[in-house]
Design a protein around this motif. Structure first.
Motif, PDB file in Angstrom:
ATOM      1  N   ILE A   1       0.839  -1.203   0.000  1.00  0.00           N
ATOM      2  CA  ILE A   1       0.000   0.000   0.000  1.00  0.00           C
ATOM      3  C   ILE A   1       0.876   1.256   0.000  1.00  0.00           C
ATOM      4  O   ILE A   1       0.598   2.223  -0.714  1.00  0.00           O
ATOM      5  CB  ILE A   1      -0.955  -0.033   1.206  1.00  0.00           C
ATOM      6  CG1 ILE A   1      -1.963  -1.181   1.050  1.00  0.00           C
ATOM      7  CG2 ILE A   1      -1.692   1.297   1.344  1.00  0.00           C
ATOM      8  CD1 ILE A   1      -2.802  -1.443   2.277  1.00  0.00           C
TER       9      ILE A   1
ATOM     10  N   GLN B   1      -5.958   3.372  -8.139  1.00  0.00           N
ATOM     11  CA  GLN B   1      -6.605   2.289  -7.391  1.00  0.00           C
ATOM     12  C   GLN B   1      -6.498   0.958  -8.122  1.00  0.00           C
ATOM     13  O   GLN B   1      -6.327  -0.094  -7.500  1.00  0.00           O
ATOM     14  CB  GLN B   1      -8.077   2.645  -7.146  1.00  0.00           C
ATOM     15  CG  GLN B   1      -8.799   1.706  -6.206  1.00  0.00           C
ATOM     16  CD  GLN B   1     -10.233   2.109  -5.963  1.00  0.00           C
ATOM     17  OE1 GLN B   1     -10.766   2.965  -6.671  1.00  0.00           O
ATOM     18  NE2 GLN B   1     -10.874   1.506  -4.975  1.00  0.00           N
TER      19      GLN B   1
ATOM     20  N   LEU C   1      -3.160  -0.684  -7.491  1.00  0.00           N
ATOM     21  CA  LEU C   1      -3.097  -1.201  -6.124  1.00  0.00           C
ATOM     22  C   LEU C   1      -3.880  -2.501  -5.995  1.00  0.00           C
ATOM     23  O   LEU C   1      -3.396  -3.472  -5.396  1.00  0.00           O
ATOM     24  CB  LEU C   1      -3.641  -0.148  -5.159  1.00  0.00           C
ATOM     25  CG  LEU C   1      -3.679  -0.523  -3.675  1.00  0.00           C
ATOM     26  CD1 LEU C   1      -2.291  -0.868  -3.164  1.00  0.00           C
ATOM     27  CD2 LEU C   1      -4.292   0.606  -2.852  1.00  0.00           C
TER      28      LEU C   1
ATOM     29  N   HIS D   1      -8.789  -2.574   5.843  1.00  0.00           N
ATOM     30  CA  HIS D   1      -9.714  -1.471   5.553  1.00  0.00           C
ATOM     31  C   HIS D   1      -9.134  -0.140   6.048  1.00  0.00           C
ATOM     32  O   HIS D   1      -9.136   0.860   5.312  1.00  0.00           O
ATOM     33  CB  HIS D   1     -11.065  -1.736   6.217  1.00  0.00           C
ATOM     34  CG  HIS D   1     -12.016  -0.579   6.116  1.00  0.00           C
ATOM     35  ND1 HIS D   1     -12.731  -0.310   4.972  1.00  0.00           N
ATOM     36  CD2 HIS D   1     -12.348   0.409   7.012  1.00  0.00           C
ATOM     37  CE1 HIS D   1     -13.464   0.781   5.153  1.00  0.00           C
ATOM     38  NE2 HIS D   1     -13.253   1.233   6.389  1.00  0.00           N
TER      39      HIS D   1
ATOM     40  N   LYS E   1      -5.984   0.567   6.731  1.00  0.00           N
ATOM     41  CA  LYS E   1      -4.763   0.906   5.989  1.00  0.00           C
ATOM     42  C   LYS E   1      -5.119   1.548   4.640  1.00  0.00           C
ATOM     43  O   LYS E   1      -4.473   2.520   4.208  1.00  0.00           O
ATOM     44  CB  LYS E   1      -3.918  -0.353   5.765  1.00  0.00           C
ATOM     45  CG  LYS E   1      -3.269  -0.909   7.032  1.00  0.00           C
ATOM     46  CD  LYS E   1      -2.422  -2.128   6.726  1.00  0.00           C
ATOM     47  CE  LYS E   1      -1.917  -2.780   7.997  1.00  0.00           C
ATOM     48  NZ  LYS E   1      -1.053  -1.896   8.788  1.00  0.00           N
ATOM     49  N   LEU E   2      -6.148   1.019   3.982  1.00  0.00           N
ATOM     50  CA  LEU E   2      -6.562   1.578   2.695  1.00  0.00           C
ATOM     51  C   LEU E   2      -7.226   2.940   2.876  1.00  0.00           C
ATOM     52  O   LEU E   2      -7.081   3.834   2.015  1.00  0.00           O
ATOM     53  CB  LEU E   2      -7.523   0.610   1.996  1.00  0.00           C
ATOM     54  CG  LEU E   2      -6.892  -0.687   1.477  1.00  0.00           C
ATOM     55  CD1 LEU E   2      -7.967  -1.635   0.980  1.00  0.00           C
ATOM     56  CD2 LEU E   2      -5.890  -0.396   0.368  1.00  0.00           C
TER      57      LEU E   2
ATOM     58  N   TRP F   1      -4.539   5.317   3.110  1.00  0.00           N
ATOM     59  CA  TRP F   1      -3.973   5.513   1.761  1.00  0.00           C
ATOM     60  C   TRP F   1      -4.809   6.522   0.981  1.00  0.00           C
ATOM     61  O   TRP F   1      -4.270   7.422   0.317  1.00  0.00           O
ATOM     62  CB  TRP F   1      -3.948   4.172   1.039  1.00  0.00           C
ATOM     63  CG  TRP F   1      -3.632   4.218  -0.421  1.00  0.00           C
ATOM     64  CD1 TRP F   1      -2.395   4.241  -1.000  1.00  0.00           C
ATOM     65  CD2 TRP F   1      -4.576   4.263  -1.506  1.00  0.00           C
ATOM     66  NE1 TRP F   1      -2.503   4.290  -2.364  1.00  0.00           N
ATOM     67  CE2 TRP F   1      -3.821   4.296  -2.715  1.00  0.00           C
ATOM     68  CE3 TRP F   1      -5.961   4.264  -1.580  1.00  0.00           C
ATOM     69  CZ2 TRP F   1      -4.433   4.343  -3.957  1.00  0.00           C
ATOM     70  CZ3 TRP F   1      -6.562   4.316  -2.819  1.00  0.00           C
ATOM     71  CH2 TRP F   1      -5.809   4.345  -4.004  1.00  0.00           C
TER      72      TRP F   1
ATOM     73  N   TYR G   1     -13.654   5.778  -3.084  1.00  0.00           N
ATOM     74  CA  TYR G   1     -12.920   4.537  -3.373  1.00  0.00           C
ATOM     75  C   TYR G   1     -13.658   3.264  -2.954  1.00  0.00           C
ATOM     76  O   TYR G   1     -13.193   2.177  -3.257  1.00  0.00           O
ATOM     77  CB  TYR G   1     -11.552   4.576  -2.680  1.00  0.00           C
ATOM     78  CG  TYR G   1     -10.615   5.597  -3.281  1.00  0.00           C
ATOM     79  CD1 TYR G   1      -9.977   5.367  -4.488  1.00  0.00           C
ATOM     80  CD2 TYR G   1     -10.396   6.819  -2.645  1.00  0.00           C
ATOM     81  CE1 TYR G   1      -9.127   6.301  -5.040  1.00  0.00           C
ATOM     82  CE2 TYR G   1      -9.540   7.768  -3.195  1.00  0.00           C
ATOM     83  CZ  TYR G   1      -8.915   7.504  -4.393  1.00  0.00           C
ATOM     84  OH  TYR G   1      -8.077   8.432  -4.947  1.00  0.00           O
ATOM     85  N   TRP G   2     -14.767   3.402  -2.248  1.00  0.00           N
ATOM     86  CA  TRP G   2     -15.528   2.219  -1.838  1.00  0.00           C
ATOM     87  C   TRP G   2     -16.914   2.259  -2.461  1.00  0.00           C
ATOM     88  O   TRP G   2     -17.471   3.333  -2.720  1.00  0.00           O
ATOM     89  CB  TRP G   2     -15.659   2.174  -0.316  1.00  0.00           C
ATOM     90  CG  TRP G   2     -14.493   1.560   0.394  1.00  0.00           C
ATOM     91  CD1 TRP G   2     -14.379   0.275   0.846  1.00  0.00           C
ATOM     92  CD2 TRP G   2     -13.264   2.204   0.754  1.00  0.00           C
ATOM     93  NE1 TRP G   2     -13.158   0.087   1.452  1.00  0.00           N
ATOM     94  CE2 TRP G   2     -12.442   1.252   1.413  1.00  0.00           C
ATOM     95  CE3 TRP G   2     -12.760   3.490   0.583  1.00  0.00           C
ATOM     96  CZ2 TRP G   2     -11.183   1.545   1.886  1.00  0.00           C
ATOM     97  CZ3 TRP G   2     -11.501   3.790   1.045  1.00  0.00           C
ATOM     98  CH2 TRP G   2     -10.723   2.824   1.695  1.00  0.00           C
TER      99      TRP G   2
ATOM    100  N   PHE H   1     -13.881  -2.186  -1.431  1.00  0.00           N
ATOM    101  CA  PHE H   1     -12.866  -1.342  -2.055  1.00  0.00           C
ATOM    102  C   PHE H   1     -12.848  -1.689  -3.532  1.00  0.00           C
ATOM    103  O   PHE H   1     -12.398  -2.769  -3.927  1.00  0.00           O
ATOM    104  CB  PHE H   1     -11.509  -1.602  -1.391  1.00  0.00           C
ATOM    105  CG  PHE H   1     -10.412  -0.684  -1.827  1.00  0.00           C
ATOM    106  CD1 PHE H   1     -10.400   0.643  -1.429  1.00  0.00           C
ATOM    107  CD2 PHE H   1      -9.367  -1.146  -2.620  1.00  0.00           C
ATOM    108  CE1 PHE H   1      -9.378   1.502  -1.809  1.00  0.00           C
ATOM    109  CE2 PHE H   1      -8.343  -0.301  -3.010  1.00  0.00           C
ATOM    110  CZ  PHE H   1      -8.350   1.028  -2.609  1.00  0.00           C
TER     111      PHE H   1
ATOM    112  N   LEU I   1     -11.527  -5.504  -4.265  1.00  0.00           N
ATOM    113  CA  LEU I   1     -10.599  -6.153  -3.352  1.00  0.00           C
ATOM    114  C   LEU I   1     -11.248  -7.386  -2.724  1.00  0.00           C
ATOM    115  O   LEU I   1     -12.361  -7.315  -2.199  1.00  0.00           O
ATOM    116  CB  LEU I   1     -10.167  -5.189  -2.243  1.00  0.00           C
ATOM    117  CG  LEU I   1      -9.183  -5.754  -1.219  1.00  0.00           C
ATOM    118  CD1 LEU I   1      -7.840  -6.063  -1.872  1.00  0.00           C
ATOM    119  CD2 LEU I   1      -8.997  -4.804  -0.053  1.00  0.00           C
TER     120      LEU I   1
END
Length: 543
Positions: free
Chosen positions: A360, A368, A371, A403, A405-406, A409, A426-427, A436, A443
């Motif tokens: 990450i 995205q 990643l 979750h 950590k993202l 980010w 992003y979600w 995500f 993800l």
């Protein structure tokens, strides 16, 4: 140029299906002769296999196409062998008396230690010779190996070792000697190994040459006095041969009513027994036995614990990335008064989270999609390995950690926006879950992995016994394979989509996207192929 092109077409159009069947038929005969103790027949069949054109072609294909480390060069600097040179290499394998070249020493980091792991990389020709010798030796020793040896053997995996441990402790708690052999691959006594090998002179001479070839490091060739260098094709088999006999020696040292369980995966092993004094005695015997082949236990990683009660400040033990432990329960909740749980170890969770955090962080400036492309294979691989145990709560916790950590980010990319905006950006919300997602790729969630119990391999079975009725269903239920691969195996009836041969557990499997769009993962766009068949398909598409 014309000659090279002709050789290329010759390599691609060789009758590989015929070669595979020829060699498997020979290996099956070697296995059965070894099983009944007819070693004269074993030696004759091994000589026949070493002279076989089919075996030489398969050995070259194994090291130039199937091997994941095929791009690593030896001391000669050759890291890639194109098809028109592979035919020349096949002819060079006719000479089994050629001298071995020194190995190139490289170092890679260990997963759970600050130490570096030394590897020995042979030249490509020596790798092909080692693959040829392995084709002849492996079926003989598969008939001899002890039932609770699971590392680096066809048809066996670390999950089999975990199931063997579970079966031995599930009805009664045991003391455990959790042992690790210090620098096993680097310290095996050469003469003791060759005496135990007891094979035909040509194989003995080849192996002695590889063991004594020397180590090239920092411009100097140092003599190799001991060990089977990690990195060679035949090294794991030689290490298993060297350690063969320890389980039998320890089990037969006690009367039948008090027999221990000795379960080994490569150089890691555990000894289980209900009596502490007996376990200490077994530890001494194991040290004496290992000394006969030049090895000893690593004191820092060898300890005695108990599966249910605290001993030496600890309960349970870690093995192959899992924590094995029993918990006391009332008779109302457990018939035996305790329950056995196998979970992902804390150390393995921390390592994985650190690896995901590094990915990450590395993509802090990427989009995205990039990643997701790197995160999903890591999530899928980790869950495939650990879904055979009691891991549901661990998977939920990992989802929560990833979750956040993202989310950090996303906030770093848009520091002027609040967290709610970043989550909306992003979600995507699908019913009651938040994913995500970039609109196409999503993800993978750890918690989506289905927990399924691994069925341990039968102690006396081997892929060389030819029992397809036993081995084919096991491949469908292989715990290390993803759900997508299992679906493709069922749809293709365990056959390669290109060559039509049966797929085996030790084959390199690749998922091919028919439209060459790796984002299109619809099942009708996917096909399961051998690694070498996958290479040929892409070469044909590019030509």
């Amino acid at each position: 140029m014309t000659g090279g092109q002709r050789h290329t077409e010759g390599w691609d159009t060789l009758p590989w299906k015929h070669f595979e069947r020829n060699i498997f038929r020979l290996q099956k005969r070697i296995y059965k002769a070894s099983l009944r103790g007819d070693f004269k027949q074993v030696r004759n069949l091994q000589r026949l296999l070493l002279r076989s054109y089919s075996a030489r072609c398969l050995a070259v294909r194994r090291v130039t196409q199937d091997n994941r480390g095929k791009r690593t060069a030896g001391v000669d600097g050759i890291a890639k062998v194109p098809p028109h040179l592979r035919m020349e290499m096949v002819e060079m394998l006719c000479n089994l008396r050629q001298p071995a070249s020194p190995i190139r020493r490289v170092y890679i980091p260990k997963h759970n230690s600050p130490e570096m792991r030394p590897l020995g990389i042979p030249v490509m020709l020596d790798r092909a010779l080692q693959a040829l010798v392995k084709l002849a030796l492996e079926p003989e020793w598969e008939a001899k190996f002890e039932p609770n040896s699971y590392g680096f053997r066809p048809g066996r995996c670390c999950h089999d070792a975990l199931e063997a441990i579970y079966n031995y402790i599930r009805l009664k708690p045991k003391f455990v000697l959790d042992a690790d052999i210090e620098k096993c691959f680097d310290r095996i006594n050469h003469e003791a190994l060759l005496v135990k090998l007891a094979t035909i002179p040509v194989i003995t001479d080849l192996i002695r040459g590889w063991l004594k070839a020397g180590i090239f490091e920092k411009g100097i060739i140092a003599p190799s006095e001991a060990g089977t260098p990690q990195g060679g094709v035949v090294s794991p088999l030689l290490a298993n041969i060297a350690l063969h006999g320890m389980e039998t020696a320890l089990v037969e040292s006690l009367p039948k009513s008090r027999k221990p369980a000795v379960i080994r995966y490569a150089d890691d092993f555990v000894i289980l027994h209900e009596d502490l004094a007996t376990l200490l005695q077994l530890k001494e015997q194991a040290e004496k036995w290992l000394a006969t082949i030049g090895l000893n236990l690593k004191a820092a990683k060898t300890r005695i614990t108990h599966t249910l009660h605290k001993h030496d400040g600890k309960v349970g033990f870690d093995f192959l990335g899992f924590t094995v432990r029993q918990f006391p329960m009332s008779k109302r909740h457990a018939r035996l008064g305790f329950k056995t749980f196998i979970k992902p170890s804390k150390a393995s969770q921390q390592r994985h989270l650190a690896e995901m955090a590094d990915v990450i962080h590395k993509h802090r400036g990427s989009n995205q999609t990039a990643l997701l492309t790197e995160l999903n294979p890591k999530v899928r691989g980790w869950t495939n390995y650990y879904r055979v145990c009691t891991a549901k709560k661990v998977f939920d916790r990992m989802d929560n950690q990833i979750h956040w950590k993202l989310l950090r980010w996303a906030k770093r990319r848009h520091s002027h926006k609040h967290y709610g905006w970043c989550r909306d950006r992003y979600w995507q919300r699908k019913r009651e879950r938040l994913d995500f997602c970039d609109g196409n790729a999503t993800l993978i969630k750890y918690a989506d992995a289905k927990i399924r119990r691994h069925v341990k391999v039968q102690a006396t079975k081997s892929p060389f016994d030819g029992d397809g009725a036993y081995w084919l269903p096991r491949l469908h239920k292989d715990s290390s394979l993803s759900e997508r691969v299992v679906l493709l195996l069922n749809r293709q009836k365990c056959r390669c989509g290109k060559c039509g041969l049966r797929l085996r557990s030790d084959d390199l499997l690749e998922v091919h996207h028919k439209d060459r769009n790796r984002q299109n993962n619809q099942l009708n766009n996917l096909e399961l192929l051998h690694g070498h068949c996958h290479d040929e398909v892409h070469r044909e598409l590019c030509s």
